[in-house]
Design a protein around this motif. Sequence first.
Motif, PDB file in Angstrom:
ATOM      1  N   GLU A  86       4.321   5.340   6.624  1.00  0.00           N
ATOM      2  CA  GLU A  86       3.730   4.560   7.707  1.00  0.00           C
ATOM      3  C   GLU A  86       4.744   3.544   8.217  1.00  0.00           C
ATOM      4  OE1 GLU A  86       1.588   1.261   9.530  1.00  0.00           O
ATOM      5  OE2 GLU A  86       2.780   1.169   7.688  1.00  0.00           O
ATOM      6  N   GLU A  87       4.624   3.149   9.510  1.00  0.00           N
ATOM      7  CA  GLU A  87       5.643   2.310  10.139  1.00  0.00           C
ATOM      8  C   GLU A  87       5.341   0.819  10.176  1.00  0.00           C
ATOM      9  OE1 GLU A  87       8.655   4.445  12.906  1.00  0.00           O
ATOM     10  OE2 GLU A  87       6.822   4.043  14.009  1.00  0.00           O
ATOM     11  N   PHE A  88       4.096   0.409  10.294  1.00  0.00           N
ATOM     12  CA  PHE A  88       3.804  -1.006  10.478  1.00  0.00           C
ATOM     13  C   PHE A  88       4.174  -1.850   9.266  1.00  0.00           C
ATOM     14  CE2 PHE A  88       0.106  -0.115  13.645  1.00  0.00           C
ATOM     15  CZ  PHE A  88       1.026   0.045  14.667  1.00  0.00           C
ATOM     16  N   GLY A  89       3.936  -1.340   8.082  1.00  0.00           N
ATOM     17  CA  GLY A  89       4.157  -2.109   6.854  1.00  0.00           C
ATOM     18  C   GLY A  89       5.607  -2.473   6.584  1.00  0.00           C
ATOM     19  N   PRO A  90       6.470  -1.498   6.332  1.00  0.00           N
ATOM     20  CA  PRO A  90       6.084  -0.096   6.179  1.00  0.00           C
ATOM     21  C   PRO A  90       5.420   0.153   4.820  1.00  0.00           C
ATOM     22  CG  PRO A  90       8.432  -0.339   5.810  1.00  0.00           C
ATOM     23  CD  PRO A  90       7.929  -1.696   6.186  1.00  0.00           C
ATOM     24  N   TYR A  91       4.478   1.103   4.823  1.00  0.00           N
ATOM     25  CA  TYR A  91       3.725   1.430   3.614  1.00  0.00           C
ATOM     26  C   TYR A  91       3.821   2.920   3.303  1.00  0.00           C
ATOM     27  CZ  TYR A  91       1.240  -2.936   4.801  1.00  0.00           C
ATOM     28  OH  TYR A  91       0.911  -4.228   5.126  1.00  0.00           O
ATOM     29  N   ILE A  92       3.504   3.247   2.049  1.00  0.00           N
ATOM     30  CA  ILE A  92       3.113   4.603   1.686  1.00  0.00           C
ATOM     31  C   ILE A  92       1.629   4.560   1.367  1.00  0.00           C
ATOM     32  CG2 ILE A  92       3.266   6.397  -0.087  1.00  0.00           C
ATOM     33  CD1 ILE A  92       6.233   6.031  -0.139  1.00  0.00           C
ATOM     34  N   ILE A  93       0.883   5.464   2.006  1.00  0.00           N
ATOM     35  CA  ILE A  93      -0.560   5.533   1.828  1.00  0.00           C
ATOM     36  C   ILE A  93      -0.892   6.769   1.002  1.00  0.00           C
ATOM     37  CG2 ILE A  93      -2.788   5.731   2.993  1.00  0.00           C
ATOM     38  CD1 ILE A  93      -1.359   4.540   5.502  1.00  0.00           C
ATOM     39  N   VAL A 121      -8.645   6.889   1.647  1.00  0.00           N
ATOM     40  CA  VAL A 121      -7.505   6.132   1.132  1.00  0.00           C
ATOM     41  C   VAL A 121      -7.777   5.677  -0.297  1.00  0.00           C
ATOM     42  CG1 VAL A 121      -6.157   4.007   1.405  1.00  0.00           C
ATOM     43  CG2 VAL A 121      -6.768   5.375   3.413  1.00  0.00           C
ATOM     44  N   LYS A 122      -6.786   5.885  -1.165  1.00  0.00           N
ATOM     45  CA  LYS A 122      -6.898   5.481  -2.565  1.00  0.00           C
ATOM     46  C   LYS A 122      -5.970   4.324  -2.920  1.00  0.00           C
ATOM     47  CE  LYS A 122     -10.182   8.188  -3.710  1.00  0.00           C
ATOM     48  NZ  LYS A 122     -11.505   7.563  -3.954  1.00  0.00           N
ATOM     49  N   GLU A 123      -4.802   4.259  -2.294  1.00  0.00           N
ATOM     50  CA  GLU A 123      -3.883   3.149  -2.534  1.00  0.00           C
ATOM     51  C   GLU A 123      -3.008   2.956  -1.307  1.00  0.00           C
ATOM     52  OE1 GLU A 123      -3.814   1.118  -5.046  1.00  0.00           O
ATOM     53  OE2 GLU A 123      -5.130   2.201  -6.448  1.00  0.00           O
ATOM     54  N   VAL A 124      -2.528   1.732  -1.129  1.00  0.00           N
ATOM     55  CA  VAL A 124      -1.556   1.409  -0.101  1.00  0.00           C
ATOM     56  C   VAL A 124      -0.414   0.670  -0.783  1.00  0.00           C
ATOM     57  CG1 VAL A 124      -1.111   0.170   2.050  1.00  0.00           C
ATOM     58  CG2 VAL A 124      -3.340   1.258   1.690  1.00  0.00           C
ATOM     59  N   SER A 176       8.585  -0.421  15.091  1.00  0.00           N
ATOM     60  CA  SER A 176       8.657   1.045  15.176  1.00  0.00           C
ATOM     61  C   SER A 176       9.873   1.570  14.421  1.00  0.00           C
ATOM     62  CB  SER A 176       8.697   1.519  16.644  1.00  0.00           C
ATOM     63  OG  SER A 176       8.511   2.917  16.726  1.00  0.00           O
ATOM     64  N   GLY A 177      10.200   0.904  13.322  1.00  0.00           N
ATOM     65  CA  GLY A 177      11.360   1.309  12.536  1.00  0.00           C
ATOM     66  C   GLY A 177      11.044   1.591  11.085  1.00  0.00           C
ATOM     67  N   GLY A 178       9.741   1.721  10.766  1.00  0.00           N
ATOM     68  CA  GLY A 178       9.331   2.024   9.393  1.00  0.00           C
ATOM     69  C   GLY A 178       9.541   3.484   9.053  1.00  0.00           C
ATOM     70  N   TYR A 179       8.671   4.037   8.238  1.00  0.00           N
ATOM     71  CA  TYR A 179       8.898   5.388   7.716  1.00  0.00           C
ATOM     72  C   TYR A 179       8.552   6.461   8.736  1.00  0.00           C
ATOM     73  CZ  TYR A 179       9.399   3.035   3.276  1.00  0.00           C
ATOM     74  OH  TYR A 179       9.805   2.209   2.274  1.00  0.00           O
ATOM     75  N   GLU A 180       9.572   7.031   9.345  1.00  0.00           N
ATOM     76  CA  GLU A 180       9.385   8.147  10.265  1.00  0.00           C
ATOM     77  C   GLU A 180       9.446   9.469   9.524  1.00  0.00           C
ATOM     78  OE1 GLU A 180       8.244   9.708  13.626  1.00  0.00           O
ATOM     79  OE2 GLU A 180       8.827   7.601  13.648  1.00  0.00           O
TER      80      GLU A 180
END
Length: 449
Positions: A191-198, A206-209, A242-246
């Motif tokens: 994911e890009e905003f965090g960046p996170y892995i969901i 969703v189980k974890e962020v 817009s530079g998180g996980y693409e």
Amino acid sequence: MRLSLSVFAVAAVLAAPALAEESFPATLAGHAFLPALSLVEPPADAPRDAWISGKFTGAARNEQAMSVMGDVGKSYGGHATGISLPFIGQPVQGMSGFAMTRAEDGSWYTLTDNGFGNKRNSPDAMLFFHKMAPDFETNTVERRETIFLSDPDHKVPFRIAYEGTESRYLTGADFDPESIQVLGDEIFIGEEFGPYIIRATLDGVVKEVYATELDGKTLTGPDTYSVFVPAAAGTDFQVQRSGGYEGMALQPGTDMLWAMLEKPILLDGGETEGPFLRVIQFDPKAGAWTGESVKFQLAEGATAIGDFNFIDETRALVIERDNGEGDTAQGCAEGATDLSACYPHPAMVKNIVLVDMSDVDEDGFVRRIGHIDLLDIADPDGIALDGMKPAEGPFTFPFFTIEDVARVDETHILVANDNNLPFSGGREIGVAANNEFILLSVPELLSAE
């Protein structure tokens, strides 16, 4: 060796390796598409708000369906795309990642991104992924299933747009999902905003962020919920908007996830650490970052990546791109003021790069083995569909955002675009880009070492 952010400004120029790699041929073996204006109904228990999407893409709320024409933006010529907002239902558009692991029926797990481009304008754009099956005999793409993401267990660490609803579906105001992998009975989304892995179930719960950690520090971006204005680039946040996980690749044999940032990291003062991207290892079984990371060197002219997938235990494919859109043959003349019939920023760099993740130099850069050029694809059998090919010359894939690549077999790869509905063209001026899927024969690339 991994250099800390505080010393990288000094070392960036010295550390960046010179690129010397082979360019391999690519031949079009199949062409299929999902029409640009493809919509899906929200779930029955979704808020009524979700039935009209794109209400907030203008300066003020607009609830009149299909009343405002989409366009590519002033800097790209202001061309209308022929499709108007808001939509009745949810747009399927924006293929933003392929999972390496296919569904049991042979279809591809593919992800739709945050909706309309940013956190502010996408609170009514629902988040979902699909099972899709391109058919290169009929030139069509079948959407077999759409799975909506939700947070019924309150695992998201901030207030979501549909917080007060019972169903708690997620929207583009919550996350910007850009990459997807399937591991067992779970999915993992970059994911890009965090960046996170969901981490979520296959039915979208969703189980974890997981927040991102690099070199012992938590990385944030300007859209991370804990970052407040005023915020200094490089100091209060290190990841570009817009530079998180693409791209996020699942490594066979280890089941480790390698999450690749779309754009270079920011240093104190707002400058980037260099023309390369961080690739950070995550252990999904442990639910933790391992502390390992490498760097991917961008080619000259490339500004970002679009997708990232392994083809075996050590080699992987990466889409790298510039911000151009449209064929150079239709590019605007230098100094032109009338941009209505030309592309002011035509596509120049659209590559698929093969890298060896096991071959890392002393400065942390993975070896680039070679690449194919998506602007120079042979089509000797005339497979390209009418209306989706240049008038002359090789077949091209000249889209602003090309965000999907996966290995199909020993000689073929599958590539698709994110058409940013209704804000991107690329094929024909004044016409919204379709969701195109192309099958490419690239035996030399896939066998290169």
